[in-house]
Write an enzyme that holds these catalytic residues in place. Structure first.
Site, short mmCIF file in Angstrom:
data_model
loop_
_atom_site.label_atom_id
_atom_site.label_comp_id
_atom_site.label_asym_id
_atom_site.label_seq_id
_atom_site.Cartn_x
_atom_site.Cartn_y
_atom_site.Cartn_z
N ILE A 105 32.24 39.56 43.50
CA ILE A 105 33.63 39.44 43.94
C ILE A 105 34.42 40.58 43.31
O ILE A 105 34.33 40.81 42.10
CB ILE A 105 34.24 38.08 43.55
CG1 ILE A 105 33.49 36.95 44.25
CG2 ILE A 105 35.73 38.04 43.88
CD1 ILE A 105 33.93 35.56 43.83
N GLY A 125 28.47 42.54 36.74
CA GLY A 125 28.86 41.41 35.91
C GLY A 125 29.92 40.52 36.53
O GLY A 125 30.33 39.53 35.92
N HIS A 126 30.40 40.84 37.71
CA HIS A 126 31.51 40.08 38.33
C HIS A 126 31.17 39.75 39.77
O HIS A 126 31.71 40.37 40.69
CB HIS A 126 32.79 40.90 38.27
CG HIS A 126 34.04 40.09 38.44
ND1 HIS A 126 34.61 39.83 39.66
CD2 HIS A 126 34.83 39.49 37.52
CE1 HIS A 126 35.72 39.12 39.49
NE2 HIS A 126 35.87 38.91 38.20
N PHE A 127 30.41 38.88 40.08
CA PHE A 127 29.60 37.97 39.29
C PHE A 127 28.17 38.10 39.76
O PHE A 127 27.95 38.22 40.96
CB PHE A 127 30.07 36.53 39.47
CG PHE A 127 31.47 36.30 38.99
CD1 PHE A 127 31.73 36.16 37.63
CD2 PHE A 127 32.54 36.25 39.87
CE1 PHE A 127 33.03 35.92 37.18
CE2 PHE A 127 33.83 36.03 39.42
CZ PHE A 127 34.08 35.86 38.08
N PHE A 173 31.29 47.36 38.53
CA PHE A 173 31.72 46.05 38.01
C PHE A 173 31.02 44.88 38.67
O PHE A 173 31.01 43.77 38.13
CB PHE A 173 33.25 45.88 38.12
CG PHE A 173 33.80 46.24 39.46
CD1 PHE A 173 33.68 45.38 40.54
CD2 PHE A 173 34.43 47.46 39.64
CE1 PHE A 173 34.18 45.72 41.78
CE2 PHE A 173 34.94 47.81 40.88
CZ PHE A 173 34.81 46.94 41.95
#
Length: 151
Positions: free
Chosen positions: A60, A53-55, A50
């Protein structure tokens, strides 16, 4: 501090939880007492899928996954307290109250989840949970789960 420490390694966790990579968010159980509390660890790696894309540029750990990690810890405590489920039964995450996020969790952090049993009423079991990094609270919440037959 208790002198009778119970720990669980990943092999034992995999026997209790149905979650698997990339959604298994408990790496080890540090300590627990059946029917009372459990302390578990999640080692946060930059390789978590993840983080792409985060971020981008500022990874985070998603807050909802902090809650999910605490919920998985409550599942382990429930299994160790009341035993394995009967065939056709599941523990369902039934609710969350008073969730608060205090600070971000980033790659390289070791997140400690502490969950405590509160009570069972009308088929719902309530737990208090807190997640910490370096001894500082990053998230806290009250969570409910229900033992039920598969729908």
């Amino acid at each position: 501090m208790t002198t009778n420490t119970h720990t669980l390694q990943i092999e034992e966790i995999l026997e209790l939880l149905p979650h698997r990579f990339p959604f298994l968010l408990v790496d080890r159980v540090l300590d627990f007492e059946e029917g009372r509390f459990l302390r578990a660890v999640k080692n946060v790696s930059v390789n978590e899928p993840f983080f792409q894309g985060h971020f981008p540029g500022k990874p985070i750990f998603p807050g909802v996954l902090i809650l999910e990690a605490m919920a998985q810890a409550t599942g382990i405590l429930a299994f160790k307290s009341v035993g394995k489920l009967e065939p056709g039964e599941l523990y369902y995450f039934a609710g969350i109250d008073e969730a608060r996020f205090k600070r971000p969790v980033v790659p390289g952090d070791q997140m400690i989840m502490e969950v405590t049993f509160e009570k069972t009423r009308r088929g719902l079991t309530r737990f208090k949970g807190v997640a910490l990094v370096d001894g500082k609270v990053v998230c806290e919440a009250t969570m409910m789960c229900a033992r039920s037959r598969e729908a």
